[in-house]
Design a protein around this motif. Structure first.
Motif, mmCIF file in Angstrom:
data_model
loop_
_atom_site.group_PDB
_atom_site.id
_atom_site.type_symbol
_atom_site.label_atom_id
_atom_site.label_comp_id
_atom_site.label_asym_id
_atom_site.label_seq_id
_atom_site.Cartn_x
_atom_site.Cartn_y
_atom_site.Cartn_z
ATOM 1 N N VAL A 245 0.828 -1.214 0.000
ATOM 2 C CA VAL A 245 0.000 0.000 0.000
ATOM 3 C C VAL A 245 0.859 1.261 0.000
ATOM 4 O O VAL A 245 0.468 2.280 -0.595
ATOM 5 C CB VAL A 245 -1.015 0.008 1.164
ATOM 6 N N LYS A 246 2.022 1.218 0.623
ATOM 7 C CA LYS A 246 2.915 2.377 0.590
ATOM 8 C C LYS A 246 3.436 2.599 -0.825
ATOM 9 O O LYS A 246 3.584 3.730 -1.274
ATOM 10 C CB LYS A 246 4.079 2.179 1.564
ATOM 11 N N ASP A 283 0.315 3.018 10.918
ATOM 12 C CA ASP A 283 0.546 4.226 10.115
ATOM 13 C C ASP A 283 -0.272 4.237 8.837
ATOM 14 O O ASP A 283 -0.469 5.305 8.239
ATOM 15 C CB ASP A 283 2.035 4.341 9.758
ATOM 16 N N GLU A 284 -0.736 3.067 8.391
ATOM 17 C CA GLU A 284 -1.482 2.983 7.134
ATOM 18 C C GLU A 284 -2.961 2.715 7.347
ATOM 19 O O GLU A 284 -3.714 2.645 6.374
ATOM 20 C CB GLU A 284 -0.898 1.864 6.255
ATOM 21 N N ALA A 285 -3.400 2.543 8.580
ATOM 22 C CA ALA A 285 -4.779 2.150 8.856
ATOM 23 C C ALA A 285 -5.692 3.366 8.973
ATOM 24 O O ALA A 285 -5.342 4.378 9.591
ATOM 25 C CB ALA A 285 -4.856 1.330 10.135
ATOM 26 N N TYR A 286 -6.867 3.263 8.387
ATOM 27 C CA TYR A 286 -7.884 4.300 8.493
ATOM 28 C C TYR A 286 -8.387 4.405 9.933
ATOM 29 O O TYR A 286 -8.620 3.383 10.586
ATOM 30 C CB TYR A 286 -9.043 3.971 7.552
ATOM 31 N N HIS A 311 -4.395 3.816 3.914
ATOM 32 C CA HIS A 311 -4.748 2.926 2.811
ATOM 33 C C HIS A 311 -5.391 1.615 3.240
ATOM 34 O O HIS A 311 -5.803 0.840 2.391
ATOM 35 C CB HIS A 311 -3.490 2.595 1.987
ATOM 36 N N LEU A 312 -5.466 1.335 4.527
ATOM 37 C CA LEU A 312 -5.961 0.050 4.996
ATOM 38 C C LEU A 312 -7.236 0.226 5.812
ATOM 39 O O LEU A 312 -7.320 1.110 6.667
ATOM 40 C CB LEU A 312 -4.919 -0.657 5.862
ATOM 41 N N VAL A 313 -8.218 -0.603 5.521
ATOM 42 C CA VAL A 313 -9.400 -0.714 6.362
ATOM 43 C C VAL A 313 -9.311 -2.068 7.057
ATOM 44 O O VAL A 313 -9.280 -3.111 6.388
ATOM 45 C CB VAL A 313 -10.695 -0.602 5.534
ATOM 46 N N ILE A 314 -9.219 -2.067 8.376
ATOM 47 C CA ILE A 314 -9.020 -3.292 9.144
ATOM 48 C C ILE A 314 -10.324 -3.680 9.819
ATOM 49 O O ILE A 314 -10.846 -2.933 10.658
ATOM 50 C CB ILE A 314 -7.905 -3.122 10.197
#
Length: 454
Positions: A245-246, A283-286, A311-314
């Motif tokens: 995603v980065k 750092d990338e999670a919504y 960029h991530l939906v967990i």
């Protein structure tokens, strides 16, 4: 004078879409479920569904047949059926992704953008005599979401997200495991998670097991599980997701869907896993608005990316976590899940008809939802016929893929499969999303006035 207002734009777009999907005979390549290793796996050609006049012959090429008069590596004559699939003797070979998309490529260097995908050296072309009808290829789609106009303004619950079930249940591309149980019944994908994302998968399903490995690093205790057995360590997969995603800027949904080993009545294990996710993916999670009980599926991914470029939906069952972790804005409540796991083919068709119709009696609600198109090992045992995971996917996947090419595809949210690589699920999702985004962006239709001057 008679004035008639005609809603032209959606009608024209729908006609163009239907024409592009149904005219002639689409022919495409997939990866068959053969071979003990990925390199030894054979390619397969697919045509249809519902070809209006199959081509006289099809050629498989190692180069783009439109740029020169190459001879095919394989010629296949006489495709009589309107829908079909055929395994070829052409092997996939060693995968190499162009444009900086290999895992080991320098992540600090910019990657190449591929608005319409990038062909690997495997092409299929169809002909009538010497007349070229169609050309397609086995392709990667590392940034397809960024290149569909207006799709970023659609809520996640309205986007068709191609996904994989048991996403991390993979052995290495060159592995020849001696365990028949692992190789034939527990492995669920041919491609590792990095490659799945490069090919265009945007939903990953993780079943997690815990086993104390007696190391200083607690992260070593978490494993990908399938059929209630441990398969491969989790940590490396999380790092692959973060790196992808980065590098790509794409949005991915991670679904921590089940916890079959080592979690029952151990909230501290859930907490430990949550801390690992926060450490590796934080750092990338919504970050959702917890105070407003925000549903992540209601957000469009443009707004998600604008929030510090997350960029991530967990998806994670927060009720399993103790306070205050259960109120963390890092995780989203699980979406609705539906599975064909214990159904035969006819039952799966009926179930999909119920789900994808979205009629009043459908259990699908106005929220994110996941359809897992799988057939479990237990289901085949109940049918007195023990099939391997590949055999089950080889029967089910083409059927589900074909059914989604009709109107049901327009209502899909997440569709997850075992061995997605023997379908063109990603291409199908891209086509559907382009159509849906166009319709959404043109709700204020152009009105043409037809004047009757008689």
């Amino acid at each position: 004078m008679i004035k008639i207002n005609i809603l032209v734009m959606p009608l024209l777009q729908s006609l163009l879409l239907i024409g592009s999907l149904e005219a002639g005979c689409p022919v495409y390549l997939t990866v068959s479920l053969t071979g003990k290793t990925l390199q030894d796996t054979f390619l397969e050609i697919n045509w249809g569904p519902n070809c209006y006049g199959p081509p006289q012959w099809v050629g498989i090429y190692g180069q783009d047949p439109t740029i020169s008069n190459f001879q095919p590596d394989l010629r296949i004559d006489g495709l009589a059926n309107s829908t079909g699939k055929m395994i070829t003797p052409i092997k996939l070979g060693k995968l190499h992704f162009p444009g900086g998309w290999n895992r080991q490529d320098d992540g600090d260097q910019p990657v190449t953008q591929y608005p319409t995908g990038k062909c690997l050296p495997h092409y299929v072309a169809s002909y009538n005599g010497t007349e070229l009808l169609t050309v397609d290829c086995l392709k990667i789609q590392p940034n397809w979401m960024a290149h569909i106009k207006d799709v970023s303004q659609m809520p996640l619950k309205n986007i068709f997200l191609p996904g994989t079930h048991a996403s991390g249940a993979v052995v290495g591309s060159s592995s020849k495991t001696n365990s028949i149980l692992v190789r034939d019944y527990l492995v669920a994908q041919q491609f590792d998670v990095w490659s799945q994302l490069i090919f265009g998968i945007r939903y990953l399903d993780f079943s997690i097991g815990y086993k104390n490995m007696n190391t200083e690093n607690d992260a070593d205790n978490f494993w990908i599980a399938n059929e209630n057995m441990l398969i491969t360590p989790l940590l490396g997969i999380l790092r692959d997701v973060r790196q992808f995603v980065k590098r790509s800027g794409e949005m991915v949904v991670l679904d921590f869907s089940s916890f079959p080993i080592g979690f029952y009545k151990h909230p501290e294990v859930y907490s430990s896993l949550f801390r690992l996710l926060r450490q590796e993916l934080g750092d990338e999670a919504y970050r959702r608005n917890v105070s407003k009980n925000e549903h992540c599926a209601d957000r469009n991914f443009r707004k998600i990316l604008l929030q510090n470029k997350h960029h991530l939906v967990i998806l994670f069952p927060s009720q399993e976590l103790p306070y205050p972790e259960n109120e963390s804005n890092l995780i989203c409540p699980p979406w609705q899940r539906f599975s064909s796991s214990f159904m035969n083919i006819s039952q799966t068709l009926d179930y999909m008809r119920l789900l994808f119709s979205k009629k009043t009696n459908s259990p699908v609600r106005d929220d994110g939802w996941i359809f897992t198109a799988v057939s479990s090992m237990e289901q085949t045992l109940n049918a007195h016929q023990l099939l391997t995971a590949k055999q089950r996917a080889a029967v089910l996947n083409p059927k589900v893929n074909q059914w989604l090419k009709g109107p049901w595809g327009n209502n899909a949210n997440v569709v997850a499969m075992d061995y997605f690589s023997n379908t063109n699920l990603v291409d199908l999702a891209i086509q559907v999303n382009a159509h849906k985004a166009f319709i959404m962006a043109n709700q204020d239709y152009i009105n043409l006035e037809i004047l009757n001057l008689a």
